[in-house]
Design a protein around this motif. Structure first.
Motif, PDB file in Angstrom:
ATOM      1  N   ALA A  40       0.838  -1.203   0.000  1.00 21.38           N
ATOM      2  CA  ALA A  40       0.000   0.000   0.000  1.00 21.38           C
ATOM      3  C   ALA A  40       0.873   1.253   0.000  1.00 21.38           C
ATOM      4  O   ALA A  40       0.614   2.195  -0.767  1.00 21.38           O
ATOM      5  CB  ALA A  40      -0.932  -0.018   1.214  1.00 21.38           C
ATOM      6  N   ASN A  41       1.909   1.272   0.825  1.00 25.19           N
ATOM      7  CA  ASN A  41       2.777   2.460   0.874  1.00 25.19           C
ATOM      8  C   ASN A  41       3.493   2.686  -0.453  1.00 25.19           C
ATOM      9  O   ASN A  41       3.642   3.825  -0.902  1.00 25.19           O
ATOM     10  CB  ASN A  41       3.795   2.338   2.014  1.00 25.19           C
ATOM     11  N   LEU A  42       3.908   1.594  -1.086  1.00 26.20           N
ATOM     12  CA  LEU A  42       4.600   1.749  -2.378  1.00 26.20           C
ATOM     13  C   LEU A  42       3.615   2.279  -3.435  1.00 26.20           C
ATOM     14  O   LEU A  42       3.957   3.140  -4.250  1.00 26.20           O
ATOM     15  CB  LEU A  42       5.197   0.404  -2.814  1.00 26.20           C
ATOM     16  N   ALA A  43       2.379   1.770  -3.398  1.00 27.72           N
ATOM     17  CA  ALA A  43       1.358   2.225  -4.360  1.00 27.72           C
ATOM     18  C   ALA A  43       1.021   3.703  -4.124  1.00 27.72           C
ATOM     19  O   ALA A  43       0.915   4.481  -5.074  1.00 27.72           O
ATOM     20  CB  ALA A  43       0.096   1.365  -4.218  1.00 27.72           C
ATOM     21  N   ILE A  44       0.868   4.071  -2.873  1.00 29.21           N
ATOM     22  CA  ILE A  44       0.561   5.481  -2.553  1.00 29.21           C
ATOM     23  C   ILE A  44       1.712   6.372  -3.031  1.00 29.21           C
ATOM     24  O   ILE A  44       1.504   7.418  -3.654  1.00 29.21           O
ATOM     25  CB  ILE A  44       0.323   5.661  -1.032  1.00 29.21           C
ATOM     26  N   GLY A  45       2.942   5.920  -2.760  1.00 25.84           N
ATOM     27  CA  GLY A  45       4.123   6.680  -3.184  1.00 25.84           C
ATOM     28  C   GLY A  45       4.176   6.838  -4.695  1.00 25.84           C
ATOM     29  O   GLY A  45       4.505   7.917  -5.213  1.00 25.84           O
ATOM     30  N   ALA A  46       3.823   5.778  -5.410  1.00 27.39           N
ATOM     31  CA  ALA A  46       3.856   5.830  -6.878  1.00 27.39           C
ATOM     32  C   ALA A  46       2.845   6.850  -7.399  1.00 27.39           C
ATOM     33  O   ALA A  46       3.113   7.584  -8.359  1.00 27.39           O
ATOM     34  CB  ALA A  46       3.553   4.446  -7.447  1.00 27.39           C
ATOM     35  N   LEU A  47       1.673   6.924  -6.762  1.00 31.54           N
ATOM     36  CA  LEU A  47       0.659   7.912  -7.182  1.00 31.54           C
ATOM     37  C   LEU A  47       1.111   9.325  -6.825  1.00 31.54           C
ATOM     38  O   LEU A  47       0.976  10.248  -7.627  1.00 31.54           O
ATOM     39  CB  LEU A  47      -0.685   7.614  -6.514  1.00 31.54           C
ATOM     40  N   LYS A  48       1.661   9.475  -5.638  1.00 31.64           N
ATOM     41  CA  LYS A  48       2.109  10.820  -5.217  1.00 31.64           C
ATOM     42  C   LYS A  48       3.207  11.336  -6.137  1.00 31.64           C
ATOM     43  O   LYS A  48       3.260  12.525  -6.436  1.00 31.64           O
ATOM     44  CB  LYS A  48       2.583  10.790  -3.761  1.00 31.64           C
ATOM     45  N   LYS A  49       4.095  10.427  -6.579  1.00 32.01           N
ATOM     46  CA  LYS A  49       5.179  10.818  -7.498  1.00 32.01           C
ATOM     47  C   LYS A  49       4.615  11.429  -8.775  1.00 32.01           C
ATOM     48  O   LYS A  49       5.229  12.256  -9.416  1.00 32.01           O
ATOM     49  CB  LYS A  49       5.997   9.576  -7.870  1.00 32.01           C
ATOM     50  N   ARG A  50       3.386  10.973  -9.177  1.00 30.11           N
ATOM     51  CA  ARG A  50       2.739  11.519 -10.387  1.00 30.11           C
ATOM     52  C   ARG A  50       1.847  12.699 -10.052  1.00 30.11           C
ATOM     53  O   ARG A  50       0.993  13.089 -10.852  1.00 30.11           O
ATOM     54  CB  ARG A  50       1.928  10.442 -11.093  1.00 30.11           C
TER      55      ARG A  50
END
Ligand code: PRP
Ligand code: URA
Length: 225
Positions: free
Chosen positions: A156-166
């Motif tokens: 979940a944290n990696l997915a959230i981070g990936a969205l925030k990066k965009r």
């Protein structure tokens, strides 16, 4: 003086922890019990994971803003409500998150769907991203990440981070079963993301499975082993 310091400290704690909500609607609880049972087969498991996804999103979207619009019925003109504000994107974490998408789309047929591919290394339990595809202008939308299981919280944290990066800033997370460790990990790393679960379970086991949980959600959804 010291009371003031304590109050201030508690306030600070509340401010930096994300919100965690267990959606204990009776229908959600009943359906969750069915999919927990080891005797529940792939067909029924898949159908109910979707149904719970839909019920959860129904509850999670209670605060969506509305605006007044003038329309004409066959009888005459009237002012009524329609959804205002950001459009939604449902973001399943592959594979198991896919199981929740159909139910969510039944509630919100106009939502777009973005996909994030992730798998956990079985030894280290660390997630690895292998796919990322979002609709255009995703940063202007509210993203609801869906995944049946929140175990260590790494995926979940990696997915959230990936969205925030965009550039995405408005993110919610919907899981069926959450382990206390996973909730804490997401609240700590992403306090701005509200987490919704159908249940918070007793514990995360050393092998990375949630107890009592429901087993391996991906395998049970797709009939793999
Ligand atoms: C499962 C589950 C989550 C993740 C949760 O996926 O669907 O994505 O584990 O664990 P975590 O909180 O410790 O990261 P898995 O990696 O088994 O992949 P799958 O969906 O392809 O089965
Ligand atoms: N992923 C699963 O599918 N099940 C668990 O219990 C933990 C992570």
């Amino acid at each position: 003086m010291s009371a003031k310091i304590i109050v201030g400290y508690i306030f600070l704690q509340e401010e930096i922890m994300g919100k965690f909500t267990v959606l204990n609607h009776p229908l959600i609880q009943h359906k969750l019990t069915i999919i927990r049972k080891k005797t529940t087969g792939t067909n029924e498991f898949r159908q109910i994971v979707g149904e719970i996804g839909g019920l959860m999103v129904y509850e999670m979207t209670r605060d969506l803003p509305l605006k007044n619009v003038e329309i004409e019925t066959p009888i005459g003109k009237t002012v009524q409500k329609e959804l205002a504000g950001k459009k939604l994107v449902v973001v399943p974490i592959l594979r198991a998150g896919l199981g929740m998408v159909e139910g969510v789309l039944q509630m919100i047929p106009s939502a777009k769907v973005g996909h994030i591919g992730m798998y956990r290394d079985e030894e280290t339990l660390k997630p690895h991203e292998y796919f990322f595809k979002m609709p255009p202008e995703v940063e202007q939308r509210q993203c609801i990440i869906v995944d049946p299981m929140l175990a260590t919280g790494g995926s979940a944290n990696l997915a959230i981070g990936a969205l925030k990066k965009r550039g995405v800033t408005d993110i919610k997370l919907a899981v069926l079963v959450a382990a206390p460790d996973g909730v804490k990990a997401v609240q700590k790393e992403n306090p701005d993301v509200d987490i919704y679960a159908a249940a918070e379970d007793e514990k995360l086991m050393s092998n990375g499975y949630i107890f009592p949980g429901l087993g391996d959600a991906g395998d049970r959804l797709f009939g793999t082993k």
